[in-house]
Write a protein that holds these residues in place. Sequence first.
Motif, short mmCIF file in Angstrom:
data_model
loop_
_atom_site.label_atom_id
_atom_site.label_comp_id
_atom_site.label_asym_id
_atom_site.label_seq_id
_atom_site.Cartn_x
_atom_site.Cartn_y
_atom_site.Cartn_z
N MET A 193 11.09 7.72 -3.85
CA MET A 193 10.94 6.35 -4.31
C MET A 193 9.53 6.12 -4.84
O MET A 193 8.58 6.68 -4.30
CB MET A 193 11.17 5.40 -3.13
N ILE A 194 9.43 5.32 -5.87
CA ILE A 194 8.09 5.07 -6.43
C ILE A 194 7.61 3.67 -6.05
O ILE A 194 8.32 2.69 -6.24
CB ILE A 194 8.11 5.26 -7.96
N PHE A 195 6.43 3.62 -5.46
CA PHE A 195 5.85 2.34 -5.05
C PHE A 195 4.69 1.98 -5.97
O PHE A 195 3.91 2.84 -6.36
CB PHE A 195 5.34 2.43 -3.61
N THR A 196 4.60 0.70 -6.29
CA THR A 196 3.46 0.21 -7.06
C THR A 196 2.44 -0.32 -6.07
O THR A 196 2.72 -1.24 -5.30
CB THR A 196 3.90 -0.92 -8.01
N VAL A 197 1.28 0.29 -6.07
CA VAL A 197 0.26 -0.04 -5.07
C VAL A 197 -0.96 -0.61 -5.77
O VAL A 197 -1.35 -0.16 -6.85
CB VAL A 197 -0.12 1.23 -4.27
N GLN A 198 -1.54 -1.63 -5.18
CA GLN A 198 -2.78 -2.21 -5.70
C GLN A 198 -3.88 -2.02 -4.66
O GLN A 198 -3.66 -2.29 -3.48
CB GLN A 198 -2.59 -3.70 -5.95
N ILE A 199 -5.01 -1.53 -5.10
CA ILE A 199 -6.15 -1.37 -4.20
C ILE A 199 -7.29 -2.23 -4.74
O ILE A 199 -7.66 -2.11 -5.91
CB ILE A 199 -6.58 0.10 -4.10
N LYS A 200 -7.79 -3.10 -3.89
CA LYS A 200 -8.92 -3.96 -4.29
C LYS A 200 -10.14 -3.43 -3.55
O LYS A 200 -10.11 -3.27 -2.34
CB LYS A 200 -8.57 -5.37 -3.85
N VAL A 201 -11.20 -3.15 -4.28
CA VAL A 201 -12.43 -2.65 -3.68
C VAL A 201 -13.55 -3.64 -3.97
O VAL A 201 -13.86 -3.89 -5.13
CB VAL A 201 -12.80 -1.26 -4.27
N MET A 202 -14.11 -4.23 -2.92
CA MET A 202 -15.14 -5.26 -3.12
C MET A 202 -16.43 -4.87 -2.39
O MET A 202 -16.38 -4.20 -1.36
CB MET A 202 -14.67 -6.60 -2.54
N PRO A 203 -17.58 -5.30 -2.91
CA PRO A 203 -18.83 -5.05 -2.19
C PRO A 203 -18.80 -5.78 -0.84
O PRO A 203 -18.23 -6.87 -0.74
CB PRO A 203 -19.90 -5.63 -3.11
N LEU A 204 -19.37 -5.18 0.18
CA LEU A 204 -19.42 -5.80 1.50
C LEU A 204 -20.07 -7.18 1.44
O LEU A 204 -21.02 -7.39 0.69
CB LEU A 204 -20.23 -4.92 2.46
N GLN A 249 0.79 4.12 -9.17
CA GLN A 249 2.15 4.39 -8.74
C GLN A 249 2.10 5.56 -7.77
O GLN A 249 1.46 6.57 -8.05
CB GLN A 249 3.01 4.82 -9.94
N ILE A 250 2.77 5.40 -6.63
CA ILE A 250 2.79 6.48 -5.65
C ILE A 250 4.23 6.85 -5.34
O ILE A 250 5.05 5.98 -5.01
CB ILE A 250 2.06 6.07 -4.36
N GLU A 251 4.54 8.14 -5.46
CA GLU A 251 5.88 8.59 -5.11
C GLU A 251 5.86 8.98 -3.65
O GLU A 251 5.09 9.85 -3.23
CB GLU A 251 6.28 9.78 -5.99
N ALA A 252 6.69 8.32 -2.84
CA ALA A 252 6.68 8.60 -1.40
C ALA A 252 8.05 8.30 -0.82
O ALA A 252 8.86 7.59 -1.44
CB ALA A 252 5.62 7.74 -0.72
N GLU A 253 8.29 8.83 0.36
CA GLU A 253 9.61 8.64 0.98
C GLU A 253 9.82 7.20 1.41
O GLU A 253 10.91 6.66 1.35
CB GLU A 253 9.74 9.55 2.20
N ASN A 254 8.75 6.59 1.92
CA ASN A 254 8.88 5.20 2.35
C ASN A 254 7.54 4.48 2.19
O ASN A 254 6.53 5.08 1.81
CB ASN A 254 9.38 5.14 3.79
N ARG A 255 7.60 3.19 2.46
CA ARG A 255 6.43 2.33 2.29
C ARG A 255 5.22 2.82 3.08
O ARG A 255 4.09 2.81 2.59
CB ARG A 255 6.86 0.94 2.79
N GLU A 256 5.46 3.26 4.32
CA GLU A 256 4.36 3.71 5.18
C GLU A 256 3.66 4.93 4.57
O GLU A 256 2.44 5.04 4.59
CB GLU A 256 4.87 4.07 6.58
N ALA A 257 4.47 5.86 4.04
CA ALA A 257 3.89 7.06 3.44
C ALA A 257 3.07 6.68 2.20
O ALA A 257 2.00 7.25 1.96
CB ALA A 257 5.00 8.04 3.08
#
Lengths: 81, 81
Positions: free
Chosen positions: A1-12, A47-55
Amino acid sequence: MIFTVQIKVMPLKDLLDPQGKAVMGGLQNLGLNNVSDVRIGKHIDLQIEAENREAAIATAEEAAKKLLANPVMEVYEITVS
Amino acid sequence: MIFTVQIKVMPLKDLLDPQGKAVMGGLQNLGLNNVSDVRIGKHIDLQIEAENREAAIATAEEAAKKLLANPVMEVYEITVS
């Protein structure tokens, strides 16, 4: 399954953010004086291909820790949609 | 009233994103081969003092159009929280 993931990186929060300060100056020069506390970070869509959401989240964590965020200066936040 | 506004600025879907391509290469070198379609943009957090939510969004739109996003190459998305 392909998951669409968003990563937000902010200065501390505790660190100065010179880019944000510069943008705030620019906005005030444009007459937007009601703007304050500007902070600028990165937003990464992938996009991340993984077996499930946790992976998928585990892969995104690894990507953030090893490459995308510098833990000394930045915090990251992962969202799966 | 003070509103916390987030503006996400991403490269247009139809354009190449060299920074994203480079990061994807980096992730694959780290062994994360299940990652694809990496796109990198900016995330801006700001505080806007405004009478109401609509006025805050209008200010954020103006900031995005005049300074934060280049409409030829980028799309922006505003969220008020």
